[in-house]
Design an enzyme around this catalytic site. Structure first.
Site, mmCIF file in Angstrom:
data_model
loop_
_atom_site.group_PDB
_atom_site.id
_atom_site.type_symbol
_atom_site.label_atom_id
_atom_site.label_comp_id
_atom_site.label_asym_id
_atom_site.label_seq_id
_atom_site.Cartn_x
_atom_site.Cartn_y
_atom_site.Cartn_z
ATOM 1 N N ASP A 220 -1.021 -3.745 -5.088
ATOM 2 C CA ASP A 220 -2.244 -3.394 -5.442
ATOM 3 C C ASP A 220 -2.638 -4.702 -6.349
ATOM 4 O O ASP A 220 -2.490 -5.723 -6.079
ATOM 5 C CB ASP A 220 -2.187 -2.085 -6.234
ATOM 6 C CG ASP A 220 -3.452 -1.383 -5.827
ATOM 7 O OD1 ASP A 220 -4.488 -1.861 -6.218
ATOM 8 O OD2 ASP A 220 -3.362 0.011 -5.412
ATOM 9 N N HIS A 243 -4.110 -7.352 -4.442
ATOM 10 C CA HIS A 243 -5.216 -7.086 -4.286
ATOM 11 C C HIS A 243 -6.256 -7.894 -5.047
ATOM 12 O O HIS A 243 -7.543 -7.635 -5.452
ATOM 13 C CB HIS A 243 -5.863 -5.727 -4.374
ATOM 14 C CG HIS A 243 -5.027 -4.821 -3.290
ATOM 15 N ND1 HIS A 243 -5.446 -3.347 -3.088
ATOM 16 C CD2 HIS A 243 -4.278 -4.975 -2.422
ATOM 17 C CE1 HIS A 243 -4.641 -2.792 -2.078
ATOM 18 N NE2 HIS A 243 -4.064 -4.043 -1.446
#
Ligand SMILES: *[C@@H]1O[C@H](CO)[C@@H](O)[C@H](O)[C@H]1NC(C)=O
Ligand SMILES: *[C@@H]1O[C@H](CO)[C@@H](O)[C@H](O)[C@H]1NC(C)=O
Ligand SMILES: *[C@@H]1O[C@H](CO)[C@@H](O)[C@H](O)[C@H]1NC(C)=O
Ligand SMILES: CC(=O)N[C@H]1CO[C@H](CO)[C@@H](O)[C@@H]1O
Length: 396
Positions: A220, A243
């Site tokens: 993430d 991310h």
């Protein structure tokens, strides 16, 4: 060697320095002496709690030493409530491992939790959250525990973590919440690209936080920045997979602390979903983001290198007005170059009610398949600095 008066003075000085420094040795609590076994199977939680209690009982600077080997630990709360000590150092040569059954820690917020502490430092070591089975459970769509953040500091001051390696956290690797003066140095954080919700470092309601010289690859956000973060400095970061760096999601609440004075200087994003992202819910809020500088950033095949998304509303649920109340201003992008994995490398999708203002682009050069990428703007105000290259051509 000629024995001079100076040499003798030096020898005498060295001798006395040695004597005084050995008398001044601070107490050290070795978790093995306190009953921990480094076989990776024996539960060592009690030994760690005892070491903490012993260090807390004195006001002298104290060290908790974790030798090499694997130490199995369940949830621990290192609480400052009954702690007299404002200078506790963890020196870790070994690895702290979570229980193999993810259910043991999976429903608590945090595996290794520090609350209301001051002057805690952690040097070296590895923490292994053993998240693999929990991610498999989550990815299979079964109902599973939410997962624990591996390491968190809540309501704490004067924290240093230097040279820690966090592997395979169940949820976030590290959380800094409601803290002041935190230094995160030489960190290594690692989990696979497909591990859900494994943010590297999350910072919120905290000020004077420094993250330097670190490598984060995870499933993430490498770094996620929540409400109330201010005076945050990130320098020399390698991010990927992951991310990217994300300010937000912000603006879920009507009353929300703003984010201000964030600097990201010298960072490389490799194969990440986003590079530099700012994301707010399309909901009413009094939150804000201001005074952000992104400088000297290299993008390597990043899907959304530069993005402001103020229309975040997954499944179009819970966004009554579909407009974000978060005021975004004074966001600078300087010397950002490299490659985008999609055509639109720069996207500013701001709030209709509160357009972004003061966005500046200087020396930006992002390409897509060896050609200039494109940019897109909605409700975005600011300017591209005329003195340097700005490619894609600015739409501000
Ligand atoms: C944090 O460190 C500063 C500077 O050393 C010191 O003045 C302050 O009292 C410390 N805060 C706490 C809560 O220990
Ligand atoms: C912004 O934050 C940095 C630390 O990251 C600090 O040195 C600087 O003084 C802050 N600037 C303002 C205007 O508060
Ligand atoms: C942008 O970068 C590409 C790839 O490095 C380079 O070929 C191109 O000349 C640069 N564009 C400008 C306008 O400097
Ligand atoms: C050892 C211990 O006291 N663990 C507790 C720490 O706090 C969490 C909740 O935040 C509890 O679930 C643990 O039992």
């Amino acid at each position: 060697m000629v024995i001079t008066k100076t040499t003798i003075q030096l020898l005498i000085f060295t001798f006395f320095f040695y004597i005084t420094s050995s008398f001044a040795d601070n107490p050290t609590y070795n978790v093995e002496t306190l009953g921990a076994t480094s076989d990776g199977d024996t539960d060592c939680t009690k030994a760690f709690s005892s070491a903490w209690a012993a260090a807390c009982a004195t006001t002298e600077p104290a060290t908790i030493y974790v030798p090499s080997g694997r130490f199995l630990i369940e949830n621990v709360n290192f609480s400052g409530k009954l702690c007299k000590n404002k200078a506790i150092t963890f020196r870790i040569d070994g690895t702290l491992v979570a229980p193999s059954d993810y259910n043991v820690i999976g429903s608590s917020d945090t595996w290794l939790k520090f609350d209301r502490v001051a002057g805690v430092s952690i040097y070296g070591g590895m923490i292994d959250g053993r998240g693999t089975d929990l991610w498999a459970c989550k990815n299979s769509g079964k109902s599973c525990p939410k997962g624990a953040t591996s390491l968190a500091f809540y309501n704490s001051n004067n924290i240093t973590i230097n040279g820690l390696y966090s592997l395979n956290s169940q949820m976030f690797h590290i959380n800094i919440d409601n803290c002041h003066n935190v230094n995160l140095l030489n960190m290594k954080i690692s989990a696979p690209a497909n591990s859900p919700n494994t943010d590297g470092i999350h910072v919120q309601q905290s000020s004077e936080v420094v993250l330097m010289n670190s490598h984060i690859g995870t499933g993430d956000d490498c770094v996620s920045i929540g409400p109330g973060a201010s005076n945050l400095w990130i320098e020399n970061l390698a991010c990927g997979p992951g991310h990217g760096i994300s300010i937000g999601s912000l603006g879920w609440s009507l009353e929300e602390a703003g984010v201000q004075n964030v600097t990201v200087k010298t960072a490389t994003f490799t194969g990440t979903q986003n590079g530099l992202r700012l994301k707010t819910w399309a909901r009413p809020s009094n939150g804000f983001v201001k005074d952000v500088v992104f400088q000297h950033v290299v993008m390597v095949n990043v899907r959304y290198p530069i993005i402001i998304d103020q229309n975040y509303c997954p499944d179009h649920k819970n966004c009554p007005s579909q407009e974000s109340g978060v005021r975004v201003s004074d966001i600078k992008y300087e010397d950002i170059h490299g490659t985008s994995a999609t055509k639109v490398a720069v996207k500013f999708d701001c709030s209709k009610t509160y357009p972004c203002n003061g966005i500046t682009l200087t020396e930006v050069n992002l390409t897509f398949k060896d050609k200039p990428a494109t940019s897109s703007c909605a409700n975005a105000g600011g300017m591209a600095d005329g003195t340097g290259v700005v490619q894609p051509t600015s739409c501000l």
